[in-house]
Design an enzyme around this catalytic site. Structure first.
Site, PDB file in Angstrom:
ATOM      1  N   TYR A  17      46.858   3.609 -40.065  1.00 30.50           N
ATOM      2  CA  TYR A  17      47.792   3.123 -39.054  1.00 30.50           C
ATOM      3  C   TYR A  17      47.603   3.903 -37.747  1.00 30.50           C
ATOM      4  O   TYR A  17      46.712   4.747 -37.640  1.00 30.50           O
ATOM      5  CB  TYR A  17      49.215   3.152 -39.594  1.00 30.50           C
ATOM      6  CG  TYR A  17      49.365   2.253 -40.804  1.00 30.50           C
ATOM      7  CD1 TYR A  17      48.986   0.912 -40.749  1.00 30.50           C
ATOM      8  CD2 TYR A  17      49.829   2.742 -42.024  1.00 30.50           C
ATOM      9  CE1 TYR A  17      49.078   0.083 -41.856  1.00 30.50           C
ATOM     10  CE2 TYR A  17      49.930   1.919 -43.146  1.00 30.50           C
ATOM     11  CZ  TYR A  17      49.548   0.587 -43.052  1.00 30.50           C
ATOM     12  OH  TYR A  17      49.625  -0.222 -44.155  1.00 30.50           O
ATOM     13  N   ARG A  61      54.737   4.067 -57.538  1.00 31.56           N
ATOM     14  CA  ARG A  61      54.758   3.051 -58.602  1.00 31.56           C
ATOM     15  C   ARG A  61      55.547   3.507 -59.832  1.00 31.56           C
ATOM     16  O   ARG A  61      56.226   2.697 -60.465  1.00 31.56           O
ATOM     17  CB  ARG A  61      53.325   2.679 -58.981  1.00 31.56           C
ATOM     18  CG  ARG A  61      52.670   1.763 -57.950  1.00 31.56           C
ATOM     19  CD  ARG A  61      51.178   1.639 -58.169  1.00 31.56           C
ATOM     20  NE  ARG A  61      50.492   2.868 -57.825  1.00 31.56           N
ATOM     21  CZ  ARG A  61      49.159   2.996 -57.809  1.00 31.56           C
ATOM     22  NH1 ARG A  61      48.398   1.963 -58.125  1.00 31.56           N
ATOM     23  NH2 ARG A  61      48.595   4.134 -57.477  1.00 31.56           N
TER      24      ARG A  61
END
Length: 333
Positions: free
Chosen positions: A181, A323
């Site tokens: 990013y 996760r």
């Protein structure tokens, strides 16, 4: 006494344990606004016993969103719902954090379950920007190179978002300087081809991040911690690497950053990474041991014994889980 379940202090904020809910995009916001999904998603992990719950990459400008469905904090109107969320997180004994971000050339894409493809302006997307006019993939639209004036405005936008984060009740801010990013795009020579004071040398390529840190620190109270997530290596010859990360962490430690959240990769596509349990841990460990900067370990850490061993070996101070905490929000309990 388990280190994983022991408190950890950053400035004047004490986490009840070393388990951190890593920021995870939910692609469930409307015009940047959080909703009940975010309240339940983040709140349930606070109920589940995590010490620090960090909200997803939250855009400091509309054009900084990865997708049109990302959270934003470019408008004071975004504060109210976020305040409800942070109040609930705090009521459950956890600390609320938020990751401030700008996606740069990786912005304007569809949400993952909508295909994840690049969105052109006529399909709800927008013109992307970057340090240099170099697309992420050759097939992607070319981003527009930022001017110096635009860079200065983005630095101010990060500071304004930090001010809003404080008003929304967050006690921790993390700057997203990883995963390809915008801030990472400035750091890596693979994406930064500038020839002015924001490109070329190591000192020039880190300038954007350092100026954001200074502006955020100006808006963010001294008693509250500031974290930075980096991609500690690009996994590509000629890219950002572990030596660069150690050098950067040394500088960040001296200008008010309290912890490095050490992830890796995602600046260019098609890179082969040998992924396995704790595969990014060596980077967090090296930064911690060579600089004295506290670090967070992240990446396929899914087991309590594994996490405990990381802390016992002095490889990191906090364990960031993604996760694992999606599958089991009550893992800490």
């Amino acid at each position: 006494m388990s280190l994983l379940l022991s408190p950890f202090k950053l400035r004047e904020v004490t986490l009840r344990n070393r388990i951190v809910v890593s920021p995870m995009c939910q692609y469930s916001a409307v015009n940047g606004f959080a909703g009940d999904w975010h309240l339940v998603h983040l709140g349930s992990r606070a109920v589940g016993g995590a010490g620090l719950v960090i909200a997803e990459a939250t855009a400091v400008t509309p054009e900084g969103r990865i997708s049109p469905d990302d959270l934003g904090l470019w408008d004071d109107a975004h504060i109210e719902k976020l305040r409800q969320i942070t109040d609930f997180i705090r009521s459950q004994g956890a600390v609320a954090g938020i990751q401030l971000a700008h996606a740069g050339r990786k912005a304007s894409t569809a949400s993952e379950w909508k295909g994840g493809n690049v969105l052109l302006p006529d399909a709800g997307g927008w013109q992307t920007v970057a340090p240099s006019a170099v697309p992420y993939r050759e097939s992607d639209p070319t981003p527009r190179e930022l001017t110096i004036m635009e860079i200065q405005q983005l630095i101010a936008d990060f500071g304004a978002a930090a001010r809003r984060a404080l008003a929304a009740g967050f006690q921790v801010v993390e700057l997203h300087a990883a995963h390809g990013y915008l801030i990472h795009q400035f750091l890596s020579p693979l994406s930064n081809r500038r020839t002015d004071e924001y490109g070329g040398s190591f000192d020039n390529r880190i300038r954007f991040l350092l100026e954001i840190v200074a502006e955020v620190r100006r808006q963010w109270p001294d008693h509250l911690p500031l974290l930075v997530r980096i991609s500690a290596t690009d996994w590509v010859e000629g890219g950002w690497n572990g030596d660069d990360s150690v050098r950067l962490a040394t500088i960040l430690k001296d200008i008010g950053v309290d912890l490095i959240d050490a992830s890796t990769g995602a600046i260019v596509p098609g890179v082969r990474i040998h992924v396995g349990p704790g595969y990014q841990l060596p980077f967090a460990s090296r930064i911690r041991k060579e600089t004295g900067m506290p670090t967070g370990a992240v990446g396929m850490i899914t087991d309590a014994a594994q996490a405990e061993t990381i802390l016992m070996n002095g490889d990191a101070d906090l364990i960031f889980m993604a996760r694992k905490l999606l599958r089991d929000p009550y893992f800490p309990l």
